[in-house]
Design a protein around this motif. Structure first.
Motif, short mmCIF file in Angstrom:
data_model
loop_
_atom_site.label_atom_id
_atom_site.label_comp_id
_atom_site.label_asym_id
_atom_site.label_seq_id
_atom_site.Cartn_x
_atom_site.Cartn_y
_atom_site.Cartn_z
N SER A 28 -6.89 8.42 6.67
CA SER A 28 -5.88 8.17 5.63
C SER A 28 -4.62 8.97 5.93
O SER A 28 -3.50 8.45 5.88
CB SER A 28 -6.42 8.54 4.25
OG SER A 28 -7.56 7.77 3.96
N TRP A 65 -0.87 7.55 7.05
CA TRP A 65 0.33 7.93 6.29
C TRP A 65 1.36 8.56 7.23
O TRP A 65 2.54 8.20 7.21
CB TRP A 65 -0.05 8.91 5.19
CG TRP A 65 1.05 9.23 4.22
CD1 TRP A 65 2.27 9.79 4.50
CD2 TRP A 65 1.04 9.00 2.82
NE1 TRP A 65 3.01 9.93 3.37
CE2 TRP A 65 2.28 9.46 2.31
CE3 TRP A 65 0.11 8.49 1.94
CZ2 TRP A 65 2.61 9.39 0.96
CZ3 TRP A 65 0.44 8.43 0.60
CH2 TRP A 65 1.68 8.87 0.12
N TRP A 78 3.77 5.94 2.42
CA TRP A 78 2.51 5.44 1.87
C TRP A 78 2.06 4.12 2.48
O TRP A 78 0.89 3.76 2.39
CB TRP A 78 2.62 5.30 0.36
CG TRP A 78 3.54 4.17 -0.03
CD1 TRP A 78 4.88 4.25 -0.26
CD2 TRP A 78 3.19 2.80 -0.19
NE1 TRP A 78 5.38 3.01 -0.55
CE2 TRP A 78 4.36 2.10 -0.52
CE3 TRP A 78 2.00 2.09 -0.09
CZ2 TRP A 78 4.39 0.73 -0.74
CZ3 TRP A 78 2.03 0.71 -0.30
CH2 TRP A 78 3.21 0.06 -0.63
N THR A 79 2.96 3.37 3.12
CA THR A 79 2.57 2.07 3.68
C THR A 79 1.55 2.21 4.80
O THR A 79 0.87 1.24 5.14
CB THR A 79 3.79 1.29 4.20
OG1 THR A 79 4.43 2.05 5.24
CG2 THR A 79 4.79 1.02 3.07
N LEU A 106 -1.03 4.19 4.51
CA LEU A 106 -2.31 4.51 3.88
C LEU A 106 -3.33 3.38 3.99
O LEU A 106 -4.48 3.63 4.37
CB LEU A 106 -2.10 4.93 2.42
CG LEU A 106 -3.31 5.45 1.69
CD1 LEU A 106 -3.91 6.67 2.39
CD2 LEU A 106 -2.94 5.80 0.25
N PRO A 107 -2.97 2.12 3.72
CA PRO A 107 -3.96 1.05 3.88
C PRO A 107 -4.47 0.93 5.32
O PRO A 107 -5.65 0.65 5.54
CB PRO A 107 -3.21 -0.22 3.46
CG PRO A 107 -2.10 0.25 2.58
CD PRO A 107 -1.73 1.62 3.12
N TRP A 108 -3.60 1.16 6.30
CA TRP A 108 -4.04 1.13 7.69
C TRP A 108 -5.02 2.27 7.97
O TRP A 108 -6.00 2.10 8.68
CB TRP A 108 -2.85 1.19 8.64
CG TRP A 108 -1.98 -0.03 8.57
CD1 TRP A 108 -0.69 -0.09 8.12
CD2 TRP A 108 -2.34 -1.35 8.96
NE1 TRP A 108 -0.24 -1.38 8.19
CE2 TRP A 108 -1.23 -2.18 8.71
CE3 TRP A 108 -3.50 -1.93 9.47
CZ2 TRP A 108 -1.23 -3.54 8.98
CZ3 TRP A 108 -3.51 -3.30 9.74
CH2 TRP A 108 -2.39 -4.08 9.49
N LEU A 118 -6.95 3.67 5.76
CA LEU A 118 -8.20 3.34 5.07
C LEU A 118 -8.99 2.29 5.85
O LEU A 118 -10.23 2.34 5.89
CB LEU A 118 -7.93 2.89 3.64
CG LEU A 118 -7.43 4.00 2.71
CD1 LEU A 118 -7.00 3.42 1.36
CD2 LEU A 118 -8.49 5.07 2.52
N LEU A 119 -8.29 1.35 6.49
CA LEU A 119 -8.98 0.39 7.35
C LEU A 119 -9.65 1.12 8.51
O LEU A 119 -10.81 0.84 8.85
CB LEU A 119 -8.00 -0.66 7.89
CG LEU A 119 -8.58 -1.63 8.93
CD1 LEU A 119 -9.71 -2.47 8.33
CD2 LEU A 119 -7.49 -2.50 9.52
N ALA A 137 0.22 -2.82 12.74
CA ALA A 137 0.02 -1.48 12.17
C ALA A 137 0.92 -0.48 12.90
O ALA A 137 1.30 -0.72 14.06
CB ALA A 137 -1.44 -1.07 12.29
#
Length: 194
Positions: A29, A33, A39-40, A42-44, A46-47, A103
């Protein structure tokens, strides 16, 4: 090495709290970041955590419930092969999604570094037991140092705690944890090639 009940209890707490799944969720995470700069990423991240940590942990838990292994530690190195293949597949698919989804480069490089680290761990594991927990506990700070800040070197205190816990619980020898931590630290070298 003589262990007391209190040191065994402390070692169990360290090894459970700093298990690879947890380290990867927090670390990937942060890497996502930092790689995006906001913050964009963060999803990467988490993946990445899902593919590198949660899916393999889920596979281990599924096999444990089936009676294949006694617990998540899989202390018998001869039974670890399928776990490595699950990790390689999951991380590889996650990296492919990252490529297709554009990403941030830093998180993609971190995924590829973890994939390469797993290949090395698998190769070593065929002839000698190496500490995966120590490798992950070392890889994540090394990657955070590269994508974020040298201050992440302080996280190596947690890496030392993981190594200590694995030895105290008699899951690994000192040499096996040092080898794992060394393998993990080298993953950051992937950024030199990026």
């Amino acid at each position: 090495m003589t262990t007391t009940a209190s040191s065994t209890t402390a070692a169990r707490a360290v090894t459970d709290r700093l298990q690879p799944r947890n380290v990867l969720v927090a670390g990937m995470s942060g890497i996502g970041w930092a790689a995006a700069g906001d913050w964009t990423g963060l999803p990467w991240g988490l993946l990445g955590a899902l593919c590198a940590g949660i899916v393999p942990a889920g596979y281990i838990e599924w096999q444990r419930k089936r009676g294949t292994w006694g617990d998540r530690h899989v202390v018998d190195r001869t039974k670890r092969g399928p776990i490595f293949l699950v990790i390689l597949t999951s991380v590889g698919l996650g990296a492919l999604v990252m490529v297709l989804g554009h990403a941030p480069t830093g998180i993609l490089v971190a995924m590829l570094a973890l994939w390469a680290m797993t290949v090395v761990l698998l190769a070593v594991n065929t002839v000698w037991k190496i500490s995966v927990d120590s490798a992950v506990a070392s890889a994540v700070p090394a990657l955070l140092v590269v994508v974020h800040s040298p201050w992440w070197l302080l996280a190596y205190l947690l890496t030392l705690a993981v190594c200590w816990s694995r030895v105290t619980l008699a899951y690994h020898t000192i040499a096996q944890t040092v080898a794992g931590a060394s393998c993990g630290a080298i993953t950051a070298a992937a950024f030199l090639l990026a």
